[in-house]
Design an enzyme around this catalytic site. Sequence first.
Site, mmCIF file in Angstrom:
data_model
loop_
_atom_site.group_PDB
_atom_site.id
_atom_site.type_symbol
_atom_site.label_atom_id
_atom_site.label_comp_id
_atom_site.label_asym_id
_atom_site.label_seq_id
_atom_site.Cartn_x
_atom_site.Cartn_y
_atom_site.Cartn_z
ATOM 1 N N SER A 297 10.721 -43.478 -11.496
ATOM 2 C CA SER A 297 9.624 -42.574 -11.179
ATOM 3 C C SER A 297 9.544 -42.407 -9.669
ATOM 4 C CB SER A 297 8.316 -43.133 -11.747
ATOM 5 O OG SER A 297 7.240 -42.316 -11.355
ATOM 6 N N LYS B 223 0.840 -1.196 0.000
ATOM 7 C CA LYS B 223 0.000 0.000 0.000
ATOM 8 C C LYS B 223 0.879 1.251 0.000
ATOM 9 C CE LYS B 223 -3.629 -0.440 2.588
ATOM 10 N NZ LYS B 223 -4.048 -0.690 3.965
ATOM 11 N N ARG C 146 -3.842 -1.328 -6.261
ATOM 12 C CA ARG C 146 -3.101 -2.583 -6.162
ATOM 13 C C ARG C 146 -3.573 -3.479 -7.300
ATOM 14 N NH1 ARG C 146 -6.328 -4.036 -0.814
ATOM 15 N NH2 ARG C 146 -8.325 -4.523 -1.735
ATOM 16 N N GLY D 186 -7.939 -6.324 4.035
ATOM 17 C CA GLY D 186 -8.866 -6.354 5.152
ATOM 18 C C GLY D 186 -8.406 -7.179 6.340
ATOM 19 N N CYS E 12 5.420 -39.403 -9.544
ATOM 20 C CA CYS E 12 4.019 -39.810 -9.616
ATOM 21 C C CYS E 12 3.328 -39.759 -8.254
ATOM 22 C CB CYS E 12 3.887 -41.191 -10.246
ATOM 23 S SG CYS E 12 4.718 -42.483 -9.301
ATOM 24 N N MET F 6 -5.702 -6.709 8.316
ATOM 25 C CA MET F 6 -5.094 -5.999 9.438
ATOM 26 C C MET F 6 -5.886 -4.730 9.704
ATOM 27 S SD MET F 6 -1.104 -6.711 8.791
ATOM 28 C CE MET F 6 -1.222 -6.165 7.119
ATOM 29 N N ARG G 297 -2.708 3.363 8.587
ATOM 30 C CA ARG G 297 -3.088 2.187 7.797
ATOM 31 C C ARG G 297 -1.985 1.141 7.783
ATOM 32 N NH1 ARG G 297 -4.623 4.808 2.061
ATOM 33 N NH2 ARG G 297 -5.857 2.885 1.903
ATOM 34 N N HIS H 277 -16.257 -7.499 1.508
ATOM 35 C CA HIS H 277 -15.344 -8.507 2.043
ATOM 36 C C HIS H 277 -15.700 -9.895 1.531
ATOM 37 C CE1 HIS H 277 -14.099 -11.400 5.185
ATOM 38 N NE2 HIS H 277 -12.968 -10.721 5.096
ATOM 39 N N TYR I 267 9.169 -35.731 -16.591
ATOM 40 C CA TYR I 267 7.721 -35.527 -16.531
ATOM 41 C C TYR I 267 7.229 -35.527 -15.088
ATOM 42 C CZ TYR I 267 7.249 -40.576 -15.734
ATOM 43 O OH TYR I 267 7.338 -41.823 -15.206
HETATM 44 P P1 ADP Z 1 -7.403 -2.188 3.903
HETATM 45 O O1 ADP Z 1 -5.994 -2.577 3.767
HETATM 46 O O2 ADP Z 1 -8.171 -3.046 4.783
HETATM 47 O O3 ADP Z 1 -8.042 -1.914 2.564
HETATM 48 P P2 ADP Z 1 -7.066 0.646 4.175
HETATM 49 O O4 ADP Z 1 -5.814 1.090 4.788
HETATM 50 O O5 ADP Z 1 -7.142 0.712 2.699
HETATM 51 O O6 ADP Z 1 -7.406 -0.794 4.696
HETATM 52 O O7 ADP Z 1 -8.222 1.505 4.816
HETATM 53 C C1 ADP Z 1 -9.570 1.147 4.726
HETATM 54 C C2 ADP Z 1 -10.387 2.313 4.216
HETATM 55 O O8 ADP Z 1 -10.199 3.471 4.983
HETATM 56 C C3 ADP Z 1 -10.003 2.729 2.833
HETATM 57 O O9 ADP Z 1 -10.684 1.960 1.905
HETATM 58 C C4 ADP Z 1 -10.436 4.154 2.758
HETATM 59 O O10 ADP Z 1 -11.745 4.242 2.320
HETATM 60 C C5 ADP Z 1 -10.354 4.612 4.180
HETATM 61 N N1 ADP Z 1 -9.190 5.495 4.279
HETATM 62 C C6 ADP Z 1 -7.898 5.149 4.459
HETATM 63 N N2 ADP Z 1 -7.088 6.206 4.436
HETATM 64 C C7 ADP Z 1 -7.881 7.281 4.235
HETATM 65 C C8 ADP Z 1 -7.652 8.676 4.096
HETATM 66 N N3 ADP Z 1 -6.430 9.192 4.143
HETATM 67 N N4 ADP Z 1 -8.713 9.462 3.897
HETATM 68 C C9 ADP Z 1 -9.952 8.944 3.833
HETATM 69 N N5 ADP Z 1 -10.236 7.649 3.943
HETATM 70 C C10 ADP Z 1 -9.224 6.820 4.146
HETATM 71 MG MG MG Z 2 -7.724 -0.661 1.244
#
Ligand code: ADP
Ligand code: MG
Length: 868
Positions: A755, A22, A330, A101, A822, A103, A92, A446, A842
């Site tokens: 084999s 990220k 991503r 999702g 095998c 962490m 984040r 999710h 193989y």
């Molecule tokens: P995940 O890795 O679970 O996708 P994120 O770090 O992307 O978690 O954060 C989840 C959500 O939080 C993002 O989808 C976004 O909508 C919101 N978010 C994260 N950073 C910001 C920011 N700087 N401003 C507004 N919303 C944010």
């Molecule tokens: Mg995200």
Amino acid sequence: MAKRVYLFSEGSKDDRDLLGGKGANLCEMTALKLPVPFGFVITTPTCREYFENGNKLPTLLEQEYRVALDLVEKQMGTRFGDPENPLLFSVRSGAPISMPGMMNTILNLGINDEIAEGLSRKTGNPRFAYDCYRRFIQMFADVVLGADTHAMETVIEDYKERKAYETDVAMEAEDWQAVISTFKTMVKFPEDPFEQLRLAVEAVFQSWHTPRANVYREMNNIPDSLGTAVTVQSMVFGNFGEDSGSGVAFTRNPSTGERLFFGEVLFNAAGEDVVAGIRTPLPVDAMQERMPDAYKELLDSQALLESHYRDMQDIEFTVQEGRFYLLQTRSGKRTGRASVRIAVDMVREGMINEKEALLRVSPEHVQSFLHPMVDPDAERAVIASGLPASPGGATGVAVFSADEAVNVEADGNKVILIRRETTPEDIHGMRVAEGILTELGGMTSHAAVVARGMGVCAITGCGELRVSVHEGTATAADGTVIKRGDTVTLDGATGDVMLGDIPKVEASTSDDFQTLLSWADKHRRLKVRANAETPEDAAKARELGAEGIGLCRTEHMFFASDRIDHMRAMILSTDRKERKRHLAKLQEFQHADMLELYRVMDGLPVTIRLLDPPLHEFLPHDEDDANALAERLGKDPQEIHQARNDLAEVNPMLGFRGCRLSVVYPEITRMQVRAIIGAALQAREEGLNPFPEIMIPLVVNVREIRLISEVIDRGIAKVTKEKSVSLRYKIGTMMETPRACLGADRLASAVEFMSFGTNDLTQMTYGFSRDDAGRFIPQYLDAKIIEDDPFVSLDQRAVGRLMRMAVQESRQAKKGIKYGICGEHGGDPRSIRFCHDLGLDYVSCSPYRVPVARIAAAQARVLADIDN
Ligand code: ADP
Ligand code: MG
Ligand code: MG
């Protein structure tokens, strides 16, 4: 000391290991001059440092990030902790390998009573300011304080009910203030923004080890040692008002792969609302009318990102007061079908080459072409329809919680997991489910993302159903109820939900799939064969691209109901004549079976293993069956009991089996050879081109091979002389005992192929019984004594070492030996890579695994070329 903090302007997409996916991509987008809110990243080595320090942040870390923070304040023109002009942050997580999702994230950090008031004054938008504040308290309570957030949700629900509000949008500033004062009686959080930040950074590090993150890493083979980075980013607000909003988009359709921009948006909502699936979002083109400039920017950015990354992107964005911001990009998770289509399309579009395309497809995804779909022609009484979030057809017993799913599945049932929405806490249930159905959430919720990743059929946003997890019911609009325990069918291709078991059709392949496989065939070196005994399996295998049979277990033919009694009678025979008579009968069966296989595999090698299991396996296992057999054979039951006793072994896995049978009962081997060769000659007479390879199992010593080869050669000479024709055939050995591998140089002189039977070889190398290891392997994995189950993925260190030694030393002793594998590992992509590197000729695997193996073999070649 290495630098621990990087501004977004200081990194690039190549810094994934250091900054997490990220963070690295936020840097890359910043460099591309895309609108990314300013921020900085704390590196993944810092996370490792934190754990190595006994869960303490490095002392200098705060000083370091305060420098970055000052710069961000200058860029933003606002200040962290300043009530007059506040700057809020999102904190984040982000690992080097995407774990969507799994962490924690904390939003709106840097707020307290005074700052909320200041934010309200400054923006003139009190509703927004207090919405932010309460969101912060909820997230901080959840992530940092580990408080009971359900109780907090209940506070909001109760409040709305008292006020008769339908949704959160109806909540005004006063309403949120009332909720906040209740929250404050429930949790204590620090007022100091810097204290909040410290604790949040720590909480993100700790979220690396939440149970769901651990499960996810285990499922996806992500090393525990990587750690997560922390991204600290200025907040932008999709919940600012009607000209604001948040969304998620894919540059191509993640279900079908179609080259169509695809996304979802929620107006006046924070991004977390979209991901959580709390409200069902609108298609992204709804932005066109409401916020045309932002929409245009979204379209331009997605096009730029896809061509820049040369892959389908999954994008998170927010619009605040009409201004567009990118929060994440991503490589998008996609279904198997989509991954193949996208890879092939991108080659045609000139974006990537064939080899890259091959690497874009996960071998597991290939299997989705082989999964059943609900028969489109079958009668279907649809009780509700939702979004077709992940394809395939699934039937199972309705369950309403992840724990229930695990229990009911453990009892041997297929289960359909039904939820209002899913959260990462449900992952263990989703993992065992045949299909997943949710009432809420969109195509990017999710449930949808996780199901697609796992290749599990899923329907989301099925608002026509009212799900009560508590009651264990899902009620359709017309009053039909799915109750806990009912059988239901999901059609992941259409989104239809039906009661009962609706017929499925075999999975169908696509032109793109065939194209990709043809590229795989062009680029791979390893041949791919199948393990098959029946003509049906062999035909399927050939259809799926098998280049021969690598293992035909002849005993399977004797277990069939019309033959087993002859086998038993042969084993029970007391005099030679009687035994010969039964052997003759068995020969007839074996001959007919082999002929069928040669017909199906015309022109391709068919590797036939001589009888392998210990003889007592053929005898009835319980008293009643033994008595019934005695009656059928006209024998005294006592005789059968006697035979069972005589043949019983303390340790059958290491007992009287494999080639040991051929040594003691050469007449059985003679019978098999006559059948194998006799059938081949008949196939020749039919104008076919049979190619039998006779394989001797469980060899430990070259003299075993010599002795048995003599029996085989004499048998062959006799049959071919009778018919006065010549025949192409080979004699070889399984390599499945450590001794065989250690003495391969000696075995070489007596064989034309080797084999590796890696199931037994693994068993004997470890001394882990294949049948009993299930009792302790899970604990061994948990305790990290072993990284992988060695029966699933080849243990390259020790078993692999035996294999390498065997190949090298036998090759030195004699040129021209063919090498194969095998065991179950023949279909495992990582093991296939190993086999490629080892220089085997193989791999052989189960028929449905053949396309996976073709792709994996090509990937092995491409990756090996890159590595060298
Ligand atoms: P995940 O890795 O679970 O996708 P994120 O770090 O992307 O978690 O954060 C989840 C959500 O939080 C993002 O989808 C976004 O909508 C919101 N978010 C994260 N950073 C910001 C920011 N700087 N401003 C507004 N919303 C944010
Ligand atoms: Mg995200
Ligand atoms: Mg074996």
